[in-house]
Write a protein that holds these residues in place. Structure first.
Motif, mmCIF file in Angstrom:
data_model
loop_
_atom_site.group_PDB
_atom_site.id
_atom_site.type_symbol
_atom_site.label_atom_id
_atom_site.label_comp_id
_atom_site.label_asym_id
_atom_site.label_seq_id
_atom_site.Cartn_x
_atom_site.Cartn_y
_atom_site.Cartn_z
ATOM 1 N N ARG A 17 49.973 25.307 36.948
ATOM 2 C CA ARG A 17 48.788 24.679 36.365
ATOM 3 C C ARG A 17 48.994 24.440 34.870
ATOM 4 O O ARG A 17 48.621 23.391 34.345
ATOM 5 C CB ARG A 17 47.568 25.557 36.625
ATOM 6 C CG ARG A 17 46.276 24.922 36.192
ATOM 7 C CD ARG A 17 45.094 25.832 36.495
ATOM 8 N NE ARG A 17 43.888 25.240 35.958
ATOM 9 C CZ ARG A 17 42.964 24.650 36.685
ATOM 10 N NH1 ARG A 17 43.073 24.589 37.988
ATOM 11 N NH2 ARG A 17 41.892 24.131 36.097
ATOM 12 N N ARG B 157 42.811 12.160 40.456
ATOM 13 C CA ARG B 157 43.479 13.186 41.274
ATOM 14 C C ARG B 157 44.783 12.657 41.839
ATOM 15 O O ARG B 157 45.751 13.399 41.955
ATOM 16 C CB ARG B 157 42.553 13.719 42.357
ATOM 17 C CG ARG B 157 42.353 12.765 43.501
ATOM 18 C CD ARG B 157 41.598 13.357 44.640
ATOM 19 N NE ARG B 157 41.845 12.485 45.764
ATOM 20 C CZ ARG B 157 41.104 12.423 46.822
ATOM 21 N NH1 ARG B 157 40.063 13.198 46.952
ATOM 22 N NH2 ARG B 157 41.400 11.597 47.794
ATOM 23 N N LEU C 4 49.944 16.493 31.218
ATOM 24 C CA LEU C 4 48.822 15.574 30.983
ATOM 25 C C LEU C 4 48.536 15.413 29.494
ATOM 26 O O LEU C 4 48.195 14.319 29.039
ATOM 27 C CB LEU C 4 47.584 16.064 31.730
ATOM 28 C CG LEU C 4 47.747 16.104 33.258
ATOM 29 C CD1 LEU C 4 46.530 16.742 33.900
ATOM 30 C CD2 LEU C 4 48.004 14.727 33.819
ATOM 31 N N ALA D 13 41.068 18.065 41.936
ATOM 32 C CA ALA D 13 42.225 17.763 42.785
ATOM 33 C C ALA D 13 42.512 18.917 43.744
ATOM 34 O O ALA D 13 42.856 18.685 44.916
ATOM 35 C CB ALA D 13 43.449 17.457 41.925
ATOM 36 N N LEU E 95 51.314 21.460 34.389
ATOM 37 C CA LEU E 95 50.609 20.212 34.668
ATOM 38 C C LEU E 95 49.684 19.861 33.504
ATOM 39 O O LEU E 95 49.635 18.706 33.067
ATOM 40 C CB LEU E 95 49.820 20.319 35.972
ATOM 41 C CG LEU E 95 48.983 19.096 36.351
ATOM 42 C CD1 LEU E 95 49.826 17.820 36.415
ATOM 43 C CD2 LEU E 95 48.270 19.352 37.680
ATOM 44 N N SER E 96 48.980 20.832 32.988
ATOM 45 C CA SER E 96 48.111 20.598 31.838
ATOM 46 C C SER E 96 48.924 20.091 30.647
ATOM 47 O O SER E 96 48.522 19.135 29.961
ATOM 48 C CB SER E 96 47.364 21.890 31.481
ATOM 49 O OG SER E 96 46.483 21.666 30.415
ATOM 50 N N ASP F 264 46.669 10.421 40.358
ATOM 51 C CA ASP F 264 47.584 10.431 39.213
ATOM 52 C C ASP F 264 48.141 11.839 38.993
ATOM 53 O O ASP F 264 49.323 12.007 38.706
ATOM 54 C CB ASP F 264 46.878 9.953 37.948
ATOM 55 C CG ASP F 264 46.685 8.443 37.895
ATOM 56 O OD1 ASP F 264 47.219 7.727 38.770
ATOM 57 O OD2 ASP F 264 45.990 7.978 36.972
ATOM 58 N N LEU F 265 47.288 12.849 39.117
ATOM 59 C CA LEU F 265 47.757 14.225 38.981
ATOM 60 C C LEU F 265 48.796 14.530 40.050
ATOM 61 O O LEU F 265 49.830 15.146 39.767
ATOM 62 C CB LEU F 265 46.599 15.218 39.102
ATOM 63 C CG LEU F 265 45.517 15.170 38.037
ATOM 64 C CD1 LEU F 265 44.483 16.254 38.283
ATOM 65 C CD2 LEU F 265 46.075 15.282 36.661
ATOM 66 N N ILE G 82 42.005 18.866 37.335
ATOM 67 C CA ILE G 82 42.849 19.724 38.166
ATOM 68 C C ILE G 82 41.992 20.458 39.192
ATOM 69 O O ILE G 82 42.346 20.520 40.379
ATOM 70 C CB ILE G 82 43.674 20.703 37.304
ATOM 71 C CG1 ILE G 82 44.685 19.939 36.439
ATOM 72 C CG2 ILE G 82 44.396 21.724 38.193
ATOM 73 C CD1 ILE G 82 45.394 20.802 35.391
ATOM 74 N N ILE H 100 40.860 17.851 31.450
ATOM 75 C CA ILE H 100 42.089 18.126 32.199
ATOM 76 C C ILE H 100 41.833 19.234 33.218
ATOM 77 O O ILE H 100 42.174 19.100 34.398
ATOM 78 C CB ILE H 100 43.251 18.489 31.250
ATOM 79 C CG1 ILE H 100 43.708 17.242 30.485
ATOM 80 C CG2 ILE H 100 44.413 19.118 32.016
ATOM 81 C CD1 ILE H 100 44.735 17.511 29.393
#
Length: 184
Positions: free
Chosen positions: A27, A12, A34, A57, A30-31, A14-15, A54, A50
């Motif tokens: 979202r 989390r 990653l 997080a 972000l996906s 790292d995210l 998310i 993934i």
């Protein structure tokens, strides 16, 4: 990105580090970021992992859904809103910002993401973001109290301390109510 052990606190953070590079990401962005990192690391992309990372997080306030009023840049048109007008953290268009429970770290190779992804300059206004987080915290506390969910209440109690250090908002009434419920 998938080691079978499930999302962790390190994951989390790292995210949050990836989101912090851009100020905010949807979202879906972000996906995608990653997935790009997994490709760079020659790792297999596990979309379910993934999504789970998310979700964790967001649940733990490391990432928070950001209202359009808190965003500068190309804010998503629908703000990831569900039918009732509330932000839907599972919607691909939901904007996510770094939340109060995050200690953003950059995973290996993340420093190249701004060169890989086509994301324009963005910003986050912390005041409306903090107000949205406080509203969410209140709602989740009421839900956990009404549902008798002591585990969630303990998590939310911890989050109140994080929010207090993260933004100039008064969380004492929420924390007092949560702690009174947990201590019963």
């Amino acid at each position: 990105m998938a080691d079978g052990s499930g999302p962790s606190v390190a994951a989390r953070d790292d995210l949050a580090g990836v989101v912090d590079l851009f100020e905010w990401l949807t979202r879906a962005e972000l996906s995608n970021a990653l997935s790009e990192l997994a490709f760079k690391q020659r790792a297999e992309v596990d979309e379910d992992a993934i999504d789970a990372a998310i979700d964790l997080a967001v649940a733990e306030y490391a990432l928070v859904p950001a209202p359009s009023g808190a965003l500068t840049g190309d804010a998503p048109a629908d703000d990831g809103a569900a039918a009732d007008g509330e932000a839907d953290p599972t919607a691909e268009s939901t904007a996510l910002a770094v939340g109060p429970a995050a200690f953003p770290t950059l995973p290996e190779g993340a420093e190249d993401l701004p060169h890989i992804l086509d994301v324009p300059e963005r910003g986050v206004d912390r005041e409306p973001l903090a107000d949205a987080v406080l509203d969410r915290l209140r709602e989740e506390a009421v839900e956990a109290i009404n549902g008798g969910d002591d585990d969630r209440l303990e998590t939310l109690a911890d989050v109140t301390y994080d929010v207090e250090a993260w933004a100039p908002v008064d969380v004492d009434p929420i924390r007092t109510r949560i702690l009174a419920e947990v201590d019963e």
